[in-house]
Design a protein around this motif. Structure first.
Motif, mmCIF file in Angstrom:
data_model
loop_
_atom_site.group_PDB
_atom_site.id
_atom_site.type_symbol
_atom_site.label_atom_id
_atom_site.label_comp_id
_atom_site.label_asym_id
_atom_site.label_seq_id
_atom_site.Cartn_x
_atom_site.Cartn_y
_atom_site.Cartn_z
ATOM 1 N N MET A 54 13.087 29.975 2.925
ATOM 2 C CA MET A 54 13.064 29.247 4.184
ATOM 3 C C MET A 54 12.943 27.745 3.979
ATOM 4 O O MET A 54 12.967 26.990 4.926
ATOM 5 N N LYS A 55 12.803 27.314 2.732
ATOM 6 C CA LYS A 55 12.667 25.883 2.482
ATOM 7 C C LYS A 55 13.932 25.324 1.875
ATOM 8 O O LYS A 55 14.691 26.009 1.207
ATOM 9 N N GLY A 56 14.163 24.038 2.100
ATOM 10 C CA GLY A 56 15.330 23.405 1.500
ATOM 11 C C GLY A 56 15.399 21.967 1.925
ATOM 12 O O GLY A 56 14.776 21.562 2.913
ATOM 13 N N PRO A 57 16.166 21.139 1.215
ATOM 14 C CA PRO A 57 16.286 19.726 1.557
ATOM 15 C C PRO A 57 17.032 19.541 2.864
ATOM 16 O O PRO A 57 17.982 20.258 3.162
ATOM 17 N N GLU A 58 16.595 18.557 3.648
ATOM 18 C CA GLU A 58 17.234 18.307 4.926
ATOM 19 C C GLU A 58 18.685 17.864 4.756
ATOM 20 O O GLU A 58 19.516 18.041 5.639
ATOM 21 N N SER A 59 19.028 17.299 3.582
ATOM 22 C CA SER A 59 20.398 16.855 3.353
ATOM 23 C C SER A 59 21.375 18.020 3.356
ATOM 24 O O SER A 59 22.560 17.850 3.560
ATOM 25 N N GLN A 60 20.859 19.225 3.150
ATOM 26 C CA GLN A 60 21.703 20.404 3.161
ATOM 27 C C GLN A 60 21.666 21.099 4.511
ATOM 28 O O GLN A 60 22.177 22.193 4.666
ATOM 29 N N GLY A 61 21.079 20.455 5.497
ATOM 30 C CA GLY A 61 21.044 21.023 6.833
ATOM 31 C C GLY A 61 20.010 22.110 7.017
ATOM 32 O O GLY A 61 20.076 22.880 7.964
ATOM 33 N N VAL A 62 19.048 22.202 6.111
ATOM 34 C CA VAL A 62 17.999 23.208 6.206
ATOM 35 C C VAL A 62 16.706 22.533 6.625
ATOM 36 O O VAL A 62 16.275 21.558 6.019
ATOM 37 N N VAL A 63 16.089 23.046 7.671
ATOM 38 C CA VAL A 63 14.855 22.451 8.177
ATOM 39 C C VAL A 63 13.679 22.889 7.322
ATOM 40 O O VAL A 63 13.521 24.066 6.996
ATOM 41 N N GLU A 64 12.854 21.932 6.922
ATOM 42 C CA GLU A 64 11.662 22.221 6.127
ATOM 43 C C GLU A 64 10.675 23.018 6.977
ATOM 44 O O GLU A 64 10.347 22.639 8.098
ATOM 45 N N THR A 65 10.216 24.142 6.490
ATOM 46 C CA THR A 65 9.309 24.991 7.241
ATOM 47 C C THR A 65 8.113 25.368 6.390
ATOM 48 O O THR A 65 8.123 25.240 5.165
ATOM 49 N N ASP A 66 7.082 25.877 7.046
ATOM 50 C CA ASP A 66 5.919 26.378 6.336
ATOM 51 C C ASP A 66 6.267 27.716 5.681
ATOM 52 O O ASP A 66 7.145 28.442 6.160
ATOM 53 N N PRO A 67 5.571 28.083 4.613
ATOM 54 C CA PRO A 67 5.799 29.393 3.995
ATOM 55 C C PRO A 67 5.348 30.501 4.946
ATOM 56 O O PRO A 67 4.526 30.281 5.844
ATOM 57 N N TRP A 68 5.867 31.688 4.737
ATOM 58 C CA TRP A 68 5.562 32.799 5.629
ATOM 59 C C TRP A 68 4.084 33.185 5.586
ATOM 60 O O TRP A 68 3.569 33.733 6.563
ATOM 61 N N ASP A 69 3.417 32.909 4.473
ATOM 62 C CA ASP A 69 2.002 33.259 4.405
ATOM 63 C C ASP A 69 1.104 32.066 4.717
ATOM 64 O O ASP A 69 -0.042 31.984 4.260
ATOM 65 N N SER A 70 1.609 31.128 5.533
ATOM 66 C CA SER A 70 0.787 29.995 5.961
ATOM 67 C C SER A 70 -0.290 30.483 6.925
ATOM 68 O O SER A 70 -0.217 31.588 7.473
ATOM 69 N N GLU A 71 -1.284 29.641 7.124
ATOM 70 C CA GLU A 71 -2.466 30.043 7.894
ATOM 71 C C GLU A 71 -2.126 30.514 9.312
ATOM 72 O O GLU A 71 -2.652 31.529 9.781
ATOM 73 N N ASN A 72 -1.217 29.773 9.985
ATOM 74 C CA ASN A 72 -0.938 30.131 11.370
ATOM 75 C C ASN A 72 -0.185 31.456 11.484
ATOM 76 O O ASN A 72 -0.432 32.259 12.398
ATOM 77 N N LEU A 73 0.736 31.728 10.545
ATOM 78 C CA LEU A 73 1.483 32.982 10.596
ATOM 79 C C LEU A 73 0.614 34.169 10.188
ATOM 80 O O LEU A 73 0.760 35.265 10.740
ATOM 81 N N VAL A 74 -0.291 33.945 9.252
ATOM 82 C CA VAL A 74 -1.225 35.011 8.884
ATOM 83 C C VAL A 74 -2.121 35.351 10.071
ATOM 84 O O VAL A 74 -2.386 36.527 10.360
ATOM 85 N N ALA A 75 -2.566 34.320 10.789
ATOM 86 C CA ALA A 75 -3.405 34.551 11.975
ATOM 87 C C ALA A 75 -2.633 35.355 13.026
ATOM 88 O O ALA A 75 -3.185 36.259 13.660
ATOM 89 N N ALA A 76 -1.357 35.021 13.202
ATOM 90 C CA ALA A 76 -0.537 35.758 14.171
ATOM 91 C C ALA A 76 -0.380 37.211 13.730
ATOM 92 O O ALA A 76 -0.447 38.140 14.561
#
Length: 221
Positions: free
Chosen positions: A1-23
């Motif tokens: 889910m991560k990648g440089p913005e120059s390639q048109g990929v939006v930088e995102t948090d990892p799937w096991d980030s705090e907010n997604l784990v809480a969800a």
């Protein structure tokens, strides 16, 4: 889910980030607290949840999509002959879990196509049929079956005089909710077509008691 913005990929948090784990933990609690039945992850919407539970009058409700609001109407073809025939059926938006409101999702539900190898006459006939359904009188006929909601302006569901107030409110609620939809119904991840299925498996495992953080981490690229 991560990648440089120059390639048109939006930088995102990892799937096991705090907010997604809480969800995911809140999702797991719906099963642990008995809001969802324990066997729900192995029950298919069709035919099990609808036929074996709801239409058999063994469940109070079941989660489904906007296309199913037609079951609230007297013209529904699926209710007659079932255990809920004669009951008033209504629709409700799934309540928000947590402090932040959850938006309604929507998207294209079906497509019409014709073989490129078909004759010019058949292609012309098919084009006229699509036009009839998309912008002609056929759109109103289709909408009135409540198998889909219109995106064209000026087209609304036409209900008969004999419908209950609950049925009318259900249709209005569904229409208003879809009009305010801001999110896609399907997960779109360029280059990773399996994400939606992978996430479904992870959520099923979490519902069955697996550690949320460990399961979510398997989705990281």
């Amino acid at each position: 889910m991560k990648g440089p913005e120059s390639q048109g990929v939006v930088e995102t948090d990892p799937w096991d980030s705090e907010n997604l784990v809480a969800a995911a933990e809140r999702w797991q609690s719906l099963f642990a607290d008995g809001v969802f039945q324990g066997a729900a992850t192995t029950v298919a919407t069709y035919p099990n949840a609808r036929d074996d539970y709801f239409l058999a009058r063994k469940s109070v409700f079941f989660p489904t999509g906007s296309w199913h609001v037609g079951a609230a109407l007297s013209t529904s073809p699926e209710v007659p002959g079932s255990a809920v025939e004669g009951d008033e059926i209504g629709f409700a938006v799934f309540p928000t879990v947590g402090e932040q409101g959850a938006g309604v999702t929507s998207g294209v539900d079906f497509a019409l196509a014709i073989s490129a190898d078909s004759s010019p006459e058949k292609q012309e006939a098919a084009a006229k049929f699509v036009e009839f359904l998309a912008v002609g009188a056929g759109q109103q006929l289709w909408v009135n079956t409540l198998q889909g909601f219109p995106v064209a302006e000026g087209v609304t569901v036409e209900l008969g005089d004999g419908e209950s107030e609950l049925a009318k409110r259900s249709v209005d609620l569904t229409t208003e909710s879809l009009q305010s939809s801001e999110y896609a119904r399907k997960l779109l991840a360029p280059g990773r077509d399996s994400l939606e299925n992978d996430l479904g498996i992870v959520l099923q495992n979490i519902a069955d008691g697996a550690d949320p953080a460990t399961e979510l981490a398997t989705l990281n690229e």
